[in-house]
Each structure stands twice: as C-alpha cells, then as structure tokens.
Write a protein that holds these residues in place. Structure first.
Motif, short mmCIF file in Angstrom:
data_model
loop_
_atom_site.label_atom_id
_atom_site.label_comp_id
_atom_site.label_asym_id
_atom_site.label_seq_id
_atom_site.Cartn_x
_atom_site.Cartn_y
_atom_site.Cartn_z
N ARG A 1 6.20 -25.65 11.30
CA ARG A 1 5.69 -26.87 10.67
C ARG A 1 6.18 -27.00 9.23
O ARG A 1 5.95 -28.00 8.59
N LYS A 2 6.79 -25.93 8.71
CA LYS A 2 7.36 -25.98 7.36
C LYS A 2 8.87 -25.81 7.45
O LYS A 2 9.39 -25.42 8.48
N ARG B 1 2.26 -16.89 9.70
CA ARG B 1 1.66 -17.90 10.55
C ARG B 1 0.98 -17.25 11.76
O ARG B 1 1.28 -16.11 12.11
N ARG C 1 0.05 -24.27 18.57
CA ARG C 1 0.51 -24.72 17.26
C ARG C 1 0.54 -23.54 16.31
O ARG C 1 -0.22 -22.58 16.47
#
Length: 114
Positions: free
Chosen positions: A8-9, A20, A31
């Motif tokens: 997501r980054k 993460r 996710r």
C-alpha cells in the motif's frame, strides 16, 4: 491458491520503517497493515536503565503529552534515575566534608608549628 497481497506504500523494501502485517478485512480480502516502529523508554544518562514513571513513546509523541508526564518531580527528574541522583548527592556531600577536614588538619598543623 493463496490470495496475493499488494503493498500500500511506495517502498517495496523490507526495512524497519516498512514493517507490515497481513490482516483479513470484513469482506474476506487480505490486506497489508503497515506497522509503526516500536517506542523505546528514555534511559538514565549514568547507568542506562529505563527511567520509571516516563512513558515509552516515539520522539514526536513527546510533544503531544504534558510536561508532568515527561518528567519526575525531583532534581534531575526525567534525565537520571533516583539511585544515580542519590549517589551524586552523597558524593558531593563527601567531597565537601573532605575539603572541611583538609582545612581543619591544615589549621591544626599550622598551630602545632608555632
């Protein structure tokens, strides 16, 4: 087959700032949740133990808490632990006592010479 999880980054590298954890959303998808770095407690400048009474936070978070939470109501509070402060006070007292004793011995020796 396992479901793929996309980052997501922008940083794809496995660094400490890019930790993460995979979580499952209520919709059943997997996710990444990006985790923040763990805080470390402030340490005593003399002996290095964690200072009791002061929370362990990331550096920027100390700006958001009040002064009473960042320090301890004592000399060197928030910088040195109680035992080190105690030893500093005792050391200073003994140094002053040694000076006084030295002065008394010098005056007695001067009186005995006459």
């Amino acid at each position: 087959m396992a479901q793929r999880v996309t980052l997501r980054k922008r940083t794809p590298y496995n660094t400490t700032s890019n930790r993460r954890r995979i979580i499952k959303t209520p919709g059943g998808k997997l996710r990444y949740h990006h985790l923040k770095k763990l805080p470390t407690a402030p340490k005593c400048g003399d002996c290095g133990i964690a200072l009791p009474g002061i929370p362990a936070l990331r550096p920027r978070q100390y700006a958001t808490i009040s002064k009473r939470q960042k320090t301890v109501a004592r000399a060197y509070g928030g910088s040195r632990c109680g035992d080190c402060v105690k030893s500093r006070i005792v050391r200073a007292f003994l140094v002053e006592e040694a000076k006084i004793v030295k002065k008394v011995i010098k005056s007695q020796a001067k009186g005995a010479r006459k």
